[in-house]
Design an enzyme around this catalytic site. Structure first.
Site, PDB file in Angstrom:
ATOM      1  N   GLY A 143       1.124   1.775   0.263  1.00 29.04           N
ATOM      2  CA  GLY A 143       1.233   1.765  -1.031  1.00 29.04           C
ATOM      3  C   GLY A 143       2.500   1.628  -1.399  1.00 29.04           C
ATOM      4  O   GLY A 143       3.491   1.540  -0.597  1.00 29.04           O
ATOM      5  N   SER A 145       6.723   2.212  -2.552  1.00 23.49           N
ATOM      6  CA  SER A 145       7.626   3.395  -2.577  1.00 23.49           C
ATOM      7  C   SER A 145       7.435   4.402  -3.708  1.00 23.49           C
ATOM      8  O   SER A 145       7.340   3.773  -4.900  1.00 23.49           O
ATOM      9  CB  SER A 145       9.021   2.726  -2.341  1.00 23.49           C
ATOM     10  OG  SER A 145       9.901   3.680  -2.421  1.00 23.49           O
ATOM     11  N   SER A 147       4.907   6.365  -4.336  1.00 23.77           N
ATOM     12  CA  SER A 147       3.498   6.425  -4.610  1.00 23.77           C
ATOM     13  C   SER A 147       2.790   7.599  -4.178  1.00 23.77           C
ATOM     14  O   SER A 147       1.617   8.167  -4.278  1.00 23.77           O
ATOM     15  CB  SER A 147       2.487   5.330  -3.944  1.00 23.77           C
ATOM     16  OG  SER A 147       2.766   5.042  -2.729  1.00 23.77           O
ATOM     17  N   ARG A 176      12.040   4.911  11.429  1.00 24.74           N
ATOM     18  CA  ARG A 176      13.476   3.714  11.511  1.00 24.74           C
ATOM     19  C   ARG A 176      14.805   4.667  11.979  1.00 24.74           C
ATOM     20  O   ARG A 176      15.892   4.086  12.109  1.00 24.74           O
ATOM     21  CB  ARG A 176      13.703   3.377  10.066  1.00 24.74           C
ATOM     22  CG  ARG A 176      12.341   2.115   9.742  1.00 24.74           C
ATOM     23  CD  ARG A 176      13.100   1.695   8.435  1.00 24.74           C
ATOM     24  NE  ARG A 176      12.015   0.473   8.071  1.00 24.74           N
ATOM     25  CZ  ARG A 176      12.307  -0.986   8.407  1.00 24.74           C
ATOM     26  NH1 ARG A 176      13.489  -0.972   9.160  1.00 24.74           N
ATOM     27  NH2 ARG A 176      11.553  -1.718   8.282  1.00 24.74           N
ATOM     28  N   ILE A 216       4.776   1.746   3.632  1.00 23.79           N
ATOM     29  CA  ILE A 216       4.563   0.827   2.648  1.00 23.79           C
ATOM     30  C   ILE A 216       3.771  -0.337   3.045  1.00 23.79           C
ATOM     31  O   ILE A 216       2.795  -0.822   2.317  1.00 23.79           O
ATOM     32  CB  ILE A 216       6.172   0.285   1.987  1.00 23.79           C
ATOM     33  CG1 ILE A 216       6.617   1.367   1.471  1.00 23.79           C
ATOM     34  CG2 ILE A 216       5.602  -0.777   0.900  1.00 23.79           C
ATOM     35  CD1 ILE A 216       7.918   0.968   0.919  1.00 23.79           C
ATOM     36  N   SER A 217       4.139  -0.996   4.281  1.00 26.41           N
ATOM     37  CA  SER A 217       3.339  -2.013   4.869  1.00 26.41           C
ATOM     38  C   SER A 217       2.913  -2.998   3.897  1.00 26.41           C
ATOM     39  O   SER A 217       1.622  -3.139   3.637  1.00 26.41           O
ATOM     40  CB  SER A 217       2.083  -1.577   5.863  1.00 26.41           C
ATOM     41  OG  SER A 217       1.393  -0.760   5.014  1.00 26.41           O
TER      42      SER A 217
END
Length: 313
Positions: A143, A145, A147, A176, A216-217
């Protein structure tokens, strides 16, 4: 030691340079994987996230003739390259000399080896699932950023823990900081980010855990590639279908504000697309502009896992 004739300690090199030289020469500049900088003679340092493509360094050699080196990676004594940090960069990378500038390209992605074999162990996935009294799977939360992906992931992890089920959360920002800290946010970096996560999630599922991946993908193709890694139906895609207006109004990290001000480029939903799932297993929507509570959303996911038999043998 022989008095005045004693040799002063040689200063440790700060970059990579031809082994035949005692110190970096004027044009012997490179990127060293142990100390990422663009030039060993005091030039500007290059951030790992600004290199294009990632993990690519250039080394200019003081050689008089150009050559091309092909085949598998070679060791330092063959490549005549030394690297600060005690390990040769040539041990881990393929090398190629190109053109009149004699540039040595070093990529951390070595050519795929053909002489590798899968080794099966006597304890398999079924044995681990029987031990844990659950079935391994991947709950992939996607979804925009803001969400609520990370909040849902942690709430779901806590709910499963209270039920005596073993789960692990893979969070986009967290990874990350380590595994994917060499990647930026260009399209190719995003794809590699999700590819790595998909492989890690697959291992967790094979271990018998409920792996909760919160990313997020944004690209549908990347998510489908991860789904293809688990061909037994154990990939559960959860789409947090929250509107851009709601996510931007929440803006918990202040990123939308920066993106609107032009301080962040390629931000999903602003100047980079988000491709919603077409056939996700679970879709969680806002109601009258309000996002459901984390516990309500987690309960919906737990109910699905129970109905599909993932929370028992």
């Amino acid at each position: 030691m022989e008095g005045a004739a004693a040799r002063a300690p040689r200063p440790r090199p700060t970059g990579c340079f031809p082994a035949s030289t005692a110190a970096p020469q004027q044009h012997a500049c490179c990127w060293c994987p142990h100390e990422p900088r663009s030039c060993s003679n005091g030039g500007d340092r290059a951030s790992p996230r600004t290199r294009s493509p990632p993990n690519l360094g250039l080394l200019r050699l003081a050689s008089s003739s150009a050559a091309r080196i092909t085949g598998p990676p070679v060791r330092a004594r063959d490549a005549r390259v030394e690297c600060a940090g005690g390990r040769s960069s040539a041990e881990h990378v393929g090398v190629t000399l190109v053109g009149e500038d004699r540039v040595l390209e070093m990529s951390s992605t070595v050519p795929k080896s053909s002489n590798i074999f899968w080794h099966d162990c006597p304890v398999g996935k079924t044995d681990r699932q029987n031990l844990l009294k659950q079935k391994g799977c991947v709950v992939w939360i996607t979804g925009l950023s803001g969400s609520g992906k990370s909040t849902l992931a942690c709430t779901l992890g806590r709910e499963l823990h209270t039920r005596g089920k073993l789960a692990y959360v893979l969070d986009g920002d967290n990874l990350r900081h380590g595994l994917n800290k060499d990647l930026g946010f260009a399209a190719e970096d995003r794809a590699e980010n999700i590819r790595r996560v998909g492989e890690v999630a697959k291992l967790f599922a094979d271990a018998g855990l409920v792996c909760i991946a919160s990313f997020i993908s944004p690209y549908r193709r990347d998510r489908e590639s991860c789904r293809a890694l688990l061909s037994d139906g154990s990939f559960i895609e959860v789409f947090l279908n929250m509107s851009l207006e709601l996510c931007e109004a929440r803006d918990p990290k202040g990123l939308y504000k920066l993106a609107r001000a032009g301080k962040i480029k390629g931000f999903t939903g602003i100047d980079d697309p988000y491709e919603p799932p077409l056939n996700c297993e679970i879709e969680l929507k806002e109601v009258d502009g309000v996002c459901p509570s984390p516990s309500e959303m987690a309960e919906q996911v737990v109910t699905y896992l129970e109905e599909k038999g993932f929370l028992h043998e």
